[in-house]
Design a protein around this motif. Structure first.
Motif, PDB file in Angstrom:
ATOM      1  N   LYS A  40       4.219   6.920  14.805  1.00  0.00           N
ATOM      2  CA  LYS A  40       3.786   5.732  14.086  1.00  0.00           C
ATOM      3  C   LYS A  40       4.612   4.512  14.500  1.00  0.00           C
TER       4      LYS A  40
ATOM      5  N   GLY B 246      -5.914  12.062   1.713  1.00  0.00           N
ATOM      6  CA  GLY B 246      -4.965  13.129   1.471  1.00  0.00           C
ATOM      7  C   GLY B 246      -5.615  14.488   1.319  1.00  0.00           C
TER       8      GLY B 246
ATOM      9  N   ASP C 148      -7.153  17.337   6.399  1.00  0.00           N
ATOM     10  CA  ASP C 148      -6.055  17.844   7.222  1.00  0.00           C
ATOM     11  C   ASP C 148      -6.227  17.370   8.659  1.00  0.00           C
TER      12      ASP C 148
ATOM     13  N   SER D 173      -1.180  11.386  15.556  1.00  0.00           N
ATOM     14  CA  SER D 173      -1.505  12.132  14.339  1.00  0.00           C
ATOM     15  C   SER D 173      -0.910  11.440  13.120  1.00  0.00           C
ATOM     16  N   ILE D 174      -1.637  11.515  12.003  1.00  0.00           N
ATOM     17  CA  ILE D 174      -1.190  10.940  10.732  1.00  0.00           C
ATOM     18  C   ILE D 174      -0.899  12.087   9.773  1.00  0.00           C
ATOM     19  N   ASN D 175       0.349  12.147   9.286  1.00  0.00           N
ATOM     20  CA  ASN D 175       0.768  13.266   8.449  1.00  0.00           C
ATOM     21  C   ASN D 175       1.127  12.862   7.024  1.00  0.00           C
ATOM     22  N   ASP D 176       1.029  11.558   6.693  1.00  0.00           N
ATOM     23  CA  ASP D 176       1.489  11.108   5.386  1.00  0.00           C
ATOM     24  C   ASP D 176       0.369  10.539   4.524  1.00  0.00           C
ATOM     25  N   ALA D 177      -0.894  10.916   4.795  1.00  0.00           N
ATOM     26  CA  ALA D 177      -2.003  10.406   3.994  1.00  0.00           C
ATOM     27  C   ALA D 177      -1.955  11.010   2.591  1.00  0.00           C
ATOM     28  N   SER D 178      -2.341  10.201   1.583  1.00  0.00           N
ATOM     29  CA  SER D 178      -2.347  10.710   0.207  1.00  0.00           C
ATOM     30  C   SER D 178      -3.564  10.174  -0.545  1.00  0.00           C
TER      31      SER D 178
ATOM     32  N   GLU E 126      -5.133   7.257  -0.157  1.00  0.00           N
ATOM     33  CA  GLU E 126      -5.885   6.220   0.553  1.00  0.00           C
ATOM     34  C   GLU E 126      -7.331   6.650   0.782  1.00  0.00           C
TER      35      GLU E 126
ATOM     36  N   GLY F 199      -1.419   3.731  11.574  1.00  0.00           N
ATOM     37  CA  GLY F 199      -1.284   4.662  10.460  1.00  0.00           C
ATOM     38  C   GLY F 199      -1.094   4.003   9.119  1.00  0.00           C
ATOM     39  N   GLN F 200      -1.809   2.918   8.843  1.00  0.00           N
ATOM     40  CA  GLN F 200      -1.710   2.194   7.570  1.00  0.00           C
ATOM     41  C   GLN F 200      -2.924   2.490   6.704  1.00  0.00           C
TER      42      GLN F 200
END
Length: 669
Positions: free
Chosen positions: A3, A109, A112, A130-135, A137, A158-159
């Motif tokens: 990121k 979130g 996967d 890769s985006i690993n911190d989605a929740s 959104e 990754g925003q």
């Protein structure tokens, strides 16, 4: 990439004038999905106009530099692809934002393996993120392309946004009209565009609606219609236009007659010429078929039976596609097969050598077969000493038919003449003499594998079982294309496997399961339906089972759920099986719809166990032969899926319900 990192595209490849970006994701339940969007920004970080907002209601830029290519299934989910022609991008565009959004109430979130890849014109992957911190959104900016020092660079962003697609668009200067879907899901007469209606063929039941220039008073006054982030659905009137023929024996005149086709050579020559001519005359259709192959948007010319020098004997590919953009030519050779004939590796190899030597970009094979990821239909060798390398792509007749159906029956094209051309093409492709009917043979391994299962002599590791599994996967993909084209919805196969799983290893594991239990299994996700359609072909019993698991509503009591379900299925087949799904126990009481109509409580467990849903199933005899004849296996699968959708799924309520966790349901035979 991590990121915030950035990289210059020129440092990754010499051929990044046209790129394809893929945004992918998956979910444990197999039903997670999102939609991609692109924003073209100026030096101030804002769009120049609403036309710079490319999303599902505006899937292509006016100048063709950006096009949404649609979804493709992957080993463990699906991915959405975007075509970008960077060399033709106007100088007013300084940044290209690449984003995705989910429907109201859905969060990233819950998905996967959020990822993004960028590939060059030849299809070679250059980078990934890769985006690993989605929740929480509901919209995400995956990355952006931007100009710096005369070259294009990529930044991993990754925003996320909790305000969805509308909030994301507003941040970049777009005023959106986020009307509810019920308001915009009107017929064409109630939308902001007028329509032109083109009659279908006599056998069809729906007219074709083509968007035309708006004649609304506000359009005439120069008013601007704000983009709607709610998905628009054009509803076609279900009215057949009355024929002027004296009797049913009169046949309507066709632009592409097929009654005189006798030999395979005639079919191949005619099919190639018909398809290429329509691609050149209908820009939306031609662009849709070539954009996925790295072709730019531009003027297209198509040719057939072109003679090209190759050693002592000239070669004659079935077709040539040339696209001109900004003074540059993109060229692809085409090799066509119809009527189930297989592609010949030596013939395709010759065309690959010619393309590489002459500086052409691609060779496209077109046949009845459906290609699988990681499993090319023909093996070709590439000369590593050549600086220029052509790329081999495959297109199936089922995909051609699907794209034609989507354009003229659901999305619309530029004018009535284009719609008529596509309608004539579709009639030609679906005619019994055309030979363009898609995948139609389960292969030579089908009969010995069935015999081995009947005699219990089929052993794990048998390569013939792998061939049957691959044919089954091709058939399922073709069913998705056909059903999606008819419904105007995204229909994709669900594959529950890890992202890193090798296709060969996955097919080998499925083949071992086939040897052990004698069943072929598949899952299909249909947009807008309350669950996953499961298809099971039991080769031991000769039965096909189609089913869907309906999760229980979040409120109410089991008896009221059962009564409501029975009412919804008032027009469903009487032999529909209904089973209760019981937490920790798998399936509970069961019965046919005919038996349960007077007593819905009979489907509920008597011991008060918790009901978490219901499974609806239909059974049908399975065709035995490997071909596409009336008694064939392929035809029986098509019929079973059609019967289940029209008889069961179409009657179910499309509203959010609680989905049971995988651990709550014990899957049984």
């Amino acid at each position: 990439m991590v990121k915030g990192a950035n990289v210059g595209l020129a440092s990754l490849s010499e051929d990044v004038g046209s790129v394809v970006l893929s945004l992918g994701w998956c979910s444990a339940a197999g039903d997670g999905d999102a939609d991609v969007s692109v924003l073209l920004l100026d030096a101030e970080g804002k769009v120049r106009s609403d036309a710079d907002f490319i999303f599902y209601n505006n899937p292509a830029a006016a100048d063709g530099t950006v096009q949404l290519l649609g979804k493709t299934p992957t080993a463990n989910g699906s991915e959405d692809r975007i075509s970008l022609d960077l060399t033709a991008m106007t100088s007013g565009v300084e940044r290209v934002v690449l984003a995705a959004s989910r429907d109201v109430g859905a969060r990233f979130g819950d998905l996967d393996d959020l990822r993004m890849t960028l590939a060059d014109r030849a299809g070679e992957t250059l980078l990934g993120f890769s985006i690993n911190d989605a929740s929480v959104e509901s919209a995400f900016i995956f990355g952006e392309l931007y100009r710096r020092g005369g070259e294009w660079k990529f930044r991993a962003v990754g925003q996320g946004y909790e305000t969805g697609l509308a909030g994301l668009a507003t941040d970049f200067g777009i005023v959106v009209d986020d009307a509810p879907e019920e308001e915009v899901a009107e017929t064409v007469e109630g939308s902001d565009t007028a329509s032109v209606t083109v009659p279908e063929a006599p056998v069809a039941a729906h007219p074709v609606t083509v968007p035309a220039q708006s004649t609304a008073p506000e359009a005439a006054a120069g008013a601007t219609r704000r983009p709607r982030t709610a998905k628009k659905k054009v509803t076609l009137p279900n009215i057949a236009r009355k024929s002027l023929a004296e009797n049913d024996g009169w046949r309507q005149a066709r632009l592409f007659p097929v009654s005189s086709l006798k030999s395979d050579r005639d079919r191949e020559t005619r099919a190639t010429s018909v398809l290429l001519s329509v691609m050149a005359q209908v820009p939306e259709f031609g662009r849709r078929l070539t954009a996925a192959f790295g072709a730019p948007a531009g003027r297209m010319d198509t040719f057939t039976e072109v003679s090209l020098p190759h050693g002592d004997t000239p070669k004659r590919p079935d077709g040539v596609i040339r696209i001109e953009r900004a003074g540059k030519l993109w060229t692809a050779l085409m090799e066509t097969k119809t009527n189930g004939n297989a592609l010949r590796a030596e013939q395709v190899q010759d065309y690959m050598d010619i393309a590489a030597r002459r500086g052409y970009e691609a060779v496209i094979t077109l046949s009845n077969d459906v290609a699988l990821p990681g499993r090319p239909l023909v093996d070709v060798k590439t000369d590593g000493r050549r600086k220029h390398k052509a790329t081999l792509w495959h297109l199936s007749w089922a995909e051609v038919t699907h794209q034609a159906q989507m354009l003229i029956r659901h999305e619309g094209v530029g004018n009535a003449a284009h719609a008529w051309l596509l309608q004539e093409l579709l009639h030609y492709l679906q005619h019994e003499n055309s030979g363009c009917h898609g995948f139609q043979n389960m292969g030579p391994a089908w009969v010995p594998v069935r015999r081995g299962i009947d005699e219990e002599t089929l052993c794990r590791g048998d390569q013939r079982a792998v061939e049957v599994v691959e044919s089954w996967e091709r058939l399922v993909r073709q069913v998705c294309l056909r059903l999606g084209g008819e419904l105007g919805q995204k229909v994709l196969p669900v594959q529950r496997a890890r992202r890193s799983t090798d296709p060969h290893a996955r097919h080998a594991a499925l083949a071992d399961r086939l040897c052990a239990d004698g069943r072929l299994e598949a899952e299909v996700r249909i947009d807008g339906t309350p669950g996953i359609l499961a298809v099971v072909a039991d080769l031991r019993t000769g039965k096909l089972r189609t089913s869907i698991d309906m999760p229980a509503p979040e409120q109410g009591y089991p008896l009221s759920w059962a009564k409501r379900l029975i009412r919804q299925l008032s027009e469903a087949p009487a032999d529909l099986h209904i089973e209760a799904l019981v937490q920790g126990q798998g399936v509970g009481p069961r019965g046919t719809l005919e038996r349960l109509r007077p007593e819905p409580a009979d489907v509920l467990p008597k011991d008060g166990a918790q009901v978490i849903g219901f499974r609806l199933s239909l059974f049908k005899g399975m065709g035995s032969t490997r071909g596409n004849a009336e008694s064939g296996f392929i035809r029986s699968v098509d019929d079973a899926v059609d019967r289940f959708y029209t008889g069961v799924i179409a009657h179910l309520e499309r509203r959010p319900t609680r989905r049971p966790e995988p651990s709550e349901i014990a899957v049984t035979a």
